[in-house]
Structures are given as structure tokens and as C-alpha cells.
Design a protein around this motif. Structure first.
Motif, PDB file in Angstrom:
ATOM      1  N   UNK A  62       0.835  -1.182   0.000  1.00  0.00           N
ATOM      2  CA  UNK A  62       0.000   0.000   0.000  1.00  0.00           C
ATOM      3  C   UNK A  62       0.875   1.238   0.000  1.00  0.00           C
ATOM      4  N   UNK A  63       0.299   2.364  -0.416  1.00  0.00           N
ATOM      5  CA  UNK A  63       1.028   3.622  -0.352  1.00  0.00           C
ATOM      6  C   UNK A  63       1.272   3.964   1.106  1.00  0.00           C
ATOM      7  N   UNK A  64       2.524   4.130   1.467  1.00  0.00           N
ATOM      8  CA  UNK A  64       2.865   4.339   2.857  1.00  0.00           C
ATOM      9  C   UNK A  64       2.575   5.751   3.321  1.00  0.00           C
ATOM     10  N   UNK A  65       2.608   5.956   4.636  1.00  0.00           N
ATOM     11  CA  UNK A  65       2.394   7.289   5.176  1.00  0.00           C
ATOM     12  C   UNK A  65       3.574   8.195   4.869  1.00  0.00           C
ATOM     13  N   UNK A  66       3.341   9.499   4.961  1.00  0.00           N
ATOM     14  CA  UNK A  66       4.402  10.466   4.779  1.00  0.00           C
ATOM     15  C   UNK A  66       5.165  10.593   6.092  1.00  0.00           C
ATOM     16  N   UNK A  67       6.435  10.234   6.084  1.00  0.00           N
ATOM     17  CA  UNK A  67       7.224  10.253   7.294  1.00  0.00           C
ATOM     18  C   UNK A  67       7.972  11.584   7.428  1.00  0.00           C
ATOM     19  N   UNK A  68       7.756  12.306   8.521  1.00  0.00           N
ATOM     20  CA  UNK A  68       8.421  13.597   8.709  1.00  0.00           C
ATOM     21  C   UNK A  68       9.899  13.437   9.017  1.00  0.00           C
ATOM     22  N   UNK A  69      10.663  14.452   8.723  1.00  0.00           N
ATOM     23  CA  UNK A  69      12.102  14.426   8.992  1.00  0.00           C
ATOM     24  C   UNK A  69      12.476  15.279  10.194  1.00  0.00           C
ATOM     25  N   UNK A  70      11.612  16.211  10.576  1.00  0.00           N
ATOM     26  CA  UNK A  70      11.900  17.080  11.714  1.00  0.00           C
ATOM     27  C   UNK A  70      11.315  16.503  13.000  1.00  0.00           C
ATOM     28  N   UNK A  71      11.947  16.879  14.109  1.00  0.00           N
ATOM     29  CA  UNK A  71      11.541  16.351  15.406  1.00  0.00           C
ATOM     30  C   UNK A  71      10.081  16.687  15.719  1.00  0.00           C
ATOM     31  N   UNK A  72       9.672  17.906  15.406  1.00  0.00           N
ATOM     32  CA  UNK A  72       8.291  18.303  15.689  1.00  0.00           C
ATOM     33  C   UNK A  72       7.314  17.449  14.906  1.00  0.00           C
ATOM     34  N   UNK A  73       7.641  17.190  13.650  1.00  0.00           N
ATOM     35  CA  UNK A  73       6.777  16.344  12.835  1.00  0.00           C
ATOM     36  C   UNK A  73       6.728  14.923  13.348  1.00  0.00           C
ATOM     37  N   UNK A  74       7.866  14.389  13.782  1.00  0.00           N
ATOM     38  CA  UNK A  74       7.888  13.025  14.318  1.00  0.00           C
ATOM     39  C   UNK A  74       7.053  12.927  15.585  1.00  0.00           C
ATOM     40  N   UNK A  75       7.107  13.976  16.413  1.00  0.00           N
ATOM     41  CA  UNK A  75       6.299  13.981  17.635  1.00  0.00           C
ATOM     42  C   UNK A  75       4.811  14.018  17.284  1.00  0.00           C
ATOM     43  N   UNK A  76       4.456  14.784  16.262  1.00  0.00           N
ATOM     44  CA  UNK A  76       3.060  14.857  15.849  1.00  0.00           C
ATOM     45  C   UNK A  76       2.575  13.500  15.337  1.00  0.00           C
ATOM     46  N   UNK A  77       3.390  12.830  14.531  1.00  0.00           N
ATOM     47  CA  UNK A  77       3.026  11.515  14.013  1.00  0.00           C
ATOM     48  C   UNK A  77       2.867  10.518  15.160  1.00  0.00           C
ATOM     49  N   UNK A  78       3.765  10.566  16.130  1.00  0.00           N
ATOM     50  CA  UNK A  78       3.673   9.665  17.280  1.00  0.00           C
ATOM     51  C   UNK A  78       2.371   9.889  18.038  1.00  0.00           C
ATOM     52  N   UNK A  79       1.983  11.160  18.205  1.00  0.00           N
ATOM     53  CA  UNK A  79       0.736  11.479  18.905  1.00  0.00           C
ATOM     54  C   UNK A  79      -0.476  10.997  18.112  1.00  0.00           C
ATOM     55  N   UNK A  80      -0.425  11.158  16.802  1.00  0.00           N
ATOM     56  CA  UNK A  80      -1.527  10.705  15.961  1.00  0.00           C
ATOM     57  C   UNK A  80      -1.666   9.185  16.002  1.00  0.00           C
ATOM     58  N   UNK A  81      -0.551   8.479  15.963  1.00  0.00           N
ATOM     59  CA  UNK A  81      -0.599   7.021  16.028  1.00  0.00           C
ATOM     60  C   UNK A  81      -1.103   6.546  17.385  1.00  0.00           C
ATOM     61  N   UNK A  82      -0.683   7.206  18.452  1.00  0.00           N
ATOM     62  CA  UNK A  82      -1.152   6.839  19.791  1.00  0.00           C
ATOM     63  C   UNK A  82      -2.658   7.053  19.900  1.00  0.00           C
ATOM     64  N   UNK A  83      -3.130   8.174  19.371  1.00  0.00           N
ATOM     65  CA  UNK A  83      -4.562   8.454  19.402  1.00  0.00           C
ATOM     66  C   UNK A  83      -5.334   7.444  18.565  1.00  0.00           C
ATOM     67  N   UNK A  84      -4.801   7.116  17.390  1.00  0.00           N
ATOM     68  CA  UNK A  84      -5.462   6.138  16.526  1.00  0.00           C
ATOM     69  C   UNK A  84      -5.552   4.785  17.222  1.00  0.00           C
ATOM     70  N   UNK A  85      -4.468   4.387  17.882  1.00  0.00           N
ATOM     71  CA  UNK A  85      -4.483   3.117  18.590  1.00  0.00           C
ATOM     72  C   UNK A  85      -5.550   3.074  19.662  1.00  0.00           C
ATOM     73  N   UNK A  86      -5.681   4.170  20.414  1.00  0.00           N
ATOM     74  CA  UNK A  86      -6.682   4.223  21.480  1.00  0.00           C
ATOM     75  C   UNK A  86      -8.097   4.171  20.909  1.00  0.00           C
TER      76      UNK A  86
END
Length: 219
Positions: free
Chosen positions: A23-47
Motif C-alpha cells: 500500500x502507499x505508505x504514510x508520509x514520514x516527517x524528517x523534523x523532530x516536531x513532525x515526528x512527535x506529531x506523528x507519534x501522537x496521531x498514532x497513539x490516538x489512533x491506537x486508542x
């Protein structure tokens, strides 16, 4: 050096379409702020997936749970399916990382300690596991991915056994891994019932059985 693959090599990619193409993969950020945002989104999605299941979960609710604009969610994960695939991949990576930690110190552990460490792996990712099951149950295209994850776990457990006892034949390690994974699932199931009467005693009995199984095979 043993030819047995280490736990770090055991994980197989699990994101694929129903036809088997990636499948077309997600857009992975390169900056720390973007990585933190992705981590928060994944945590929320999991919950949200764990609480409501895949079909009932909405991208709007996931973004709100993460405290992020809906546009940010779609920026990194253009569809709910892409988000689900990323979450399953993250769960697989987390499991393999835990097994790698056990493998790194397996040689120093007693059978009882090794049993306790193995049986603690799945319960330590309770929310992530619930989300993964919700996704797999709701999506028929996840059957192959579930099989790949199971196979990766067995290879990881076998690598731990070989790290503990290098003389253990690969075929025997693979057979033992099947049994131990079932015991690990049993420990996780007990953890899913926190108010279960005699749950602690049941878990202690399962750990004791796993310890005896390991001691008999590994010495």
C-alpha cells in the motif's frame, strides 16, 4: 556465529493491500516536531481503534484525540487504511524491539527469569495489541499480515532460545517457539481481565509452567 537470524531480523513487513501489493505508505516527517506529531496521531489512533473498532473510528475523532488539526492527520495519513497499516507496522516493530531486548540478555537469565520476560512481552503492549486485533478483525485483507506477524514473533522467540542455548538445534528452537508463543498469548489474555478472580495465581502458574518447559529443554 550462529546462522539463526536474530530478533532484529525477524520482523516481516505487514502492510499490504488485499491483492498483496504494498500500500502507499504514510508520509514520514524528517523534523523532530513532525515526528512527535506523528507519534501522537498514532497513539490516538491506537486508542480509538481499540475502543471503537476500525469501522466505527473516524479520522475526525482520531485527530481530536491527538489534539491535532484534521489537516495534519491527512497530511501524514491520507486514508484510514494507511493509518491502520502504519499502526500495525508500529506494533510489529515494538514487539520485535521487546524481543530483541530479551535476546540481548538471554544468556544471563535463568529459565524462570526468561519465562517471566517472555510472558511479559504481549501484556506490556495492551492498548497496542487491542488496536491491532480490532484492525485485523475488521479487515479481511489483514489475514496475511497477521500471519507474517505471527511468524516474525516465532522467529524472534527462536532467536532468543538460541541466544540462551547456542547448541539448541534450529528445528527444536522453532518448535519450542510455537509453544512459548501460545503461553505468551495466554498471559496476555489474563492481562485483558484485570478483575479476574485468581488471575494472579493463574499467571504465576503459567510462568511456572513456562519455566519448567525452558529448564527441561535448555538446562
Amino acid at each position: 556465529m550462529s546462522s539463526q537470524k536474530s530478533t532484529a531480523d525477524a520482523a516481516a513487513p505487514i502492510a499490504a493491500s488485499a491483492e498483496g501489493a504494498p500500500t502507499a505508505g504514510p508520509k514520514m516527517p524528517t523534523r523532530e516536531r513532525g515526528r512527535a506529531r506523528v507519534a501522537a496521531l498514532l497513539a490516538a489512533a491506537g486508542a480509538v481503534f481499540a475502543e471503537k473498532g476500525y469501522d466505527a473510528a473516524t479520522m475526525t475523532e482520531i485527530a481530536a484525540r491527538a489534539g491535532a488539526p484534521i489537516g495534519s492527520l491527512y497530511q501524514f495519513f491520507p486514508t484510514k487504511a494507511v493509518l491502520a497499516d502504519a499502526l500495525l507496522a508500529q506494533y510489529a516493530e515494538a514487539l520485535m524491539a521487546l524481543l530483541a531486548t530479551v535476546e540481548a540478555r538471554a544468556a544471563t537469565l535463568s529459565p524462570a527469569e526468561l519465562a517471566a520476560d517472555l510472558l511479559a512481552v504481549l501484556p506490556s503492549l495492551k492498548v497496542e495489541r487491542a488496536a491491532a486485533f480490532a484492525l485485523i478483525d475488521a479487515r479481511p485483507d489483514m489475514v496475511a499480515q497477521q500471519g507474517a506477524l505471527r511468524a516474525g514473533l516465532r522467529r524472534g522467540i527462536a532467536a532468543i532460545l538460541r541466544a540462551k542455548s547456542p547448541a539448541l538445534p534450529p528445528e527444536r528452537a522453532a518448535a519450542m517457539a510455537v509453544t512459548l508463543l501460545q503461553m505468551m498469548k495466554g498471559a496476555a489474555a489474563l492481562g485483558d481481565e484485570p478483575d479476574l478472580a485468581h488471575g494472579r495465581e493463574a499467571l504465576a502458574g503459567l510462568e511456572h509452567a513456562a519455566s519448567l518447559f525452558l529448564k527441561d529443554a535448555l538446562g
